[in-house]
Design a protein around this motif. Structure first.
Motif, PDB file in Angstrom:
ATOM      1  N   PRO A 149       0.823  -1.571  -0.248  1.00  0.00           N
ATOM      2  CA  PRO A 149      -0.139   0.194   0.489  1.00  0.00           C
ATOM      3  C   PRO A 149       0.824   0.893  -0.452  1.00  0.00           C
ATOM      4  CG  PRO A 149      -1.128  -1.264   1.930  1.00  0.00           C
ATOM      5  CD  PRO A 149       0.748  -2.175   0.954  1.00  0.00           C
ATOM      6  N   LYS A 150       1.842   0.910   0.869  1.00  0.00           N
ATOM      7  CA  LYS A 150       3.001   2.321   0.525  1.00  0.00           C
ATOM      8  C   LYS A 150       3.320   2.324  -0.713  1.00  0.00           C
ATOM      9  CE  LYS A 150       3.525   1.370   5.655  1.00  0.00           C
ATOM     10  NZ  LYS A 150       4.962   1.004   6.539  1.00  0.00           N
ATOM     11  N   ALA A 164       2.163   1.995  -3.358  1.00  0.00           N
ATOM     12  CA  ALA A 164       1.147   2.174  -4.296  1.00  0.00           C
ATOM     13  C   ALA A 164       1.015   3.729  -4.150  1.00  0.00           C
ATOM     14  CB  ALA A 164      -0.627   1.089  -4.172  1.00  0.00           C
ATOM     15  N   LYS A 165       0.835   4.133  -3.005  1.00  0.00           N
ATOM     16  CA  LYS A 165       0.709   5.850  -2.954  1.00  0.00           C
ATOM     17  C   LYS A 165       1.823   6.492  -2.911  1.00  0.00           C
ATOM     18  CE  LYS A 165      -0.391   8.606   0.915  1.00  0.00           C
ATOM     19  NZ  LYS A 165      -0.444   9.176   2.713  1.00  0.00           N
ATOM     20  N   ARG A 193       0.390   2.251  -9.657  1.00  0.00           N
ATOM     21  CA  ARG A 193      -0.885   2.156  -8.725  1.00  0.00           C
ATOM     22  C   ARG A 193      -1.074   0.961  -8.226  1.00  0.00           C
ATOM     23  NH1 ARG A 193      -4.674   3.815  -7.226  1.00  0.00           N
ATOM     24  NH2 ARG A 193      -5.430   4.861  -9.008  1.00  0.00           N
ATOM     25  N   GLU A 235      -1.498  -2.759  -6.268  1.00  0.00           N
ATOM     26  CA  GLU A 235      -2.638  -2.419  -5.470  1.00  0.00           C
ATOM     27  C   GLU A 235      -3.431  -3.690  -6.015  1.00  0.00           C
ATOM     28  OE1 GLU A 235      -4.749   0.285  -6.573  1.00  0.00           O
ATOM     29  OE2 GLU A 235      -4.540   2.321  -4.945  1.00  0.00           O
ATOM     30  N   LEU A 291      -1.003  -6.371  -4.331  1.00  0.00           N
ATOM     31  CA  LEU A 291      -1.216  -6.658  -3.020  1.00  0.00           C
ATOM     32  C   LEU A 291      -3.177  -8.057  -2.496  1.00  0.00           C
ATOM     33  CD1 LEU A 291      -1.145  -5.855   0.238  1.00  0.00           C
ATOM     34  CD2 LEU A 291      -3.062  -3.835  -0.508  1.00  0.00           C
TER      35      LEU A 291
END
Length: 180
Positions: free
Chosen positions: A29-30, A32-33, A41, A45, A48
């Motif tokens: 998630p980090k 992707a952010k 991105r 995700e 994940l």
């Protein structure tokens, strides 16, 4: 009982992988952010969600073995995740940061490809045919993710190479820093 040693090693390696995948569940998630590319991105995700499935498959194997997946920390993945975190703290412009994130993600994928290949080979030798299919399914998904990252890198690396060689960025705290 020569397979006893291999069985212990197999379980130990599975514990290592279980911890590695759980570290990725927290790291993705980090990543992707931090990605500026929408496609990158989205790829993080999607991976994940896939990684969560990998954790479930390993837990299914542990249940069949009547063993616990807990008790081991994967220091290899810990190092790879730490490197990825350090990359995200750099003052890179968008496409350069994306290129760096892809590099970090591919190092993770290659680590996982090696690990899943190893445990699948152990499972074959131990006659754990159901485990083999689960592990090989995950191995193929890791290879597919690596291929997707390679394809994304072609476009993103080209964009990164077009950015000016020296410029200041506004992302850092304090005084402007030159980025070469």
């Amino acid at each position: 009982m020569p397979t006893d040693g291999l069985r212990e090693l197999y379980i130990d390696e599975l514990k290592d992988l279980h911890n590695a995948e759980n570290q990725l569940v927290k790291a993705l998630p980090k990543m992707a952010k931090a990605a500026s590319s929408e496609e990158l991105r989205q790829g993080f995700e999607e991976h994940l969600e896939q990684t969560k499935e990998h954790v479930q498959r390993i837990e299914e194997i542990f249940k069949a073995l009547d063993e616990s997946p807990k008790g081991k920390k994967c220091v290899g993945m810990e190092g790879l995740v730490k490197e990825g975190s350090e990359i995200m703290k750099e003052d890179f412009d968008d496409s350069v940061l994306d290129a760096a994130l892809i590099g970090a993600a591919q190092r993770v994928e290659h680590y996982e490809i090696a690990a899943y290949g190893t445990v699948a080979a152990f499972a074959k030798l131990l006659g754990e045919t159901q485990h083999v299919s689960l592990l090989e399914e995950t191995l193929e998904e890791e290879k597919e993710t690596d291929k997707k990252l390679t394809d994304l890198a072609e476009e993103i690396n080209a964009q990164a190479s077009e950015e000016p060689a020296e410029k200041t960025t506004g992302k850092q705290k304090g005084r402007p820093r030159r980025v070469a």
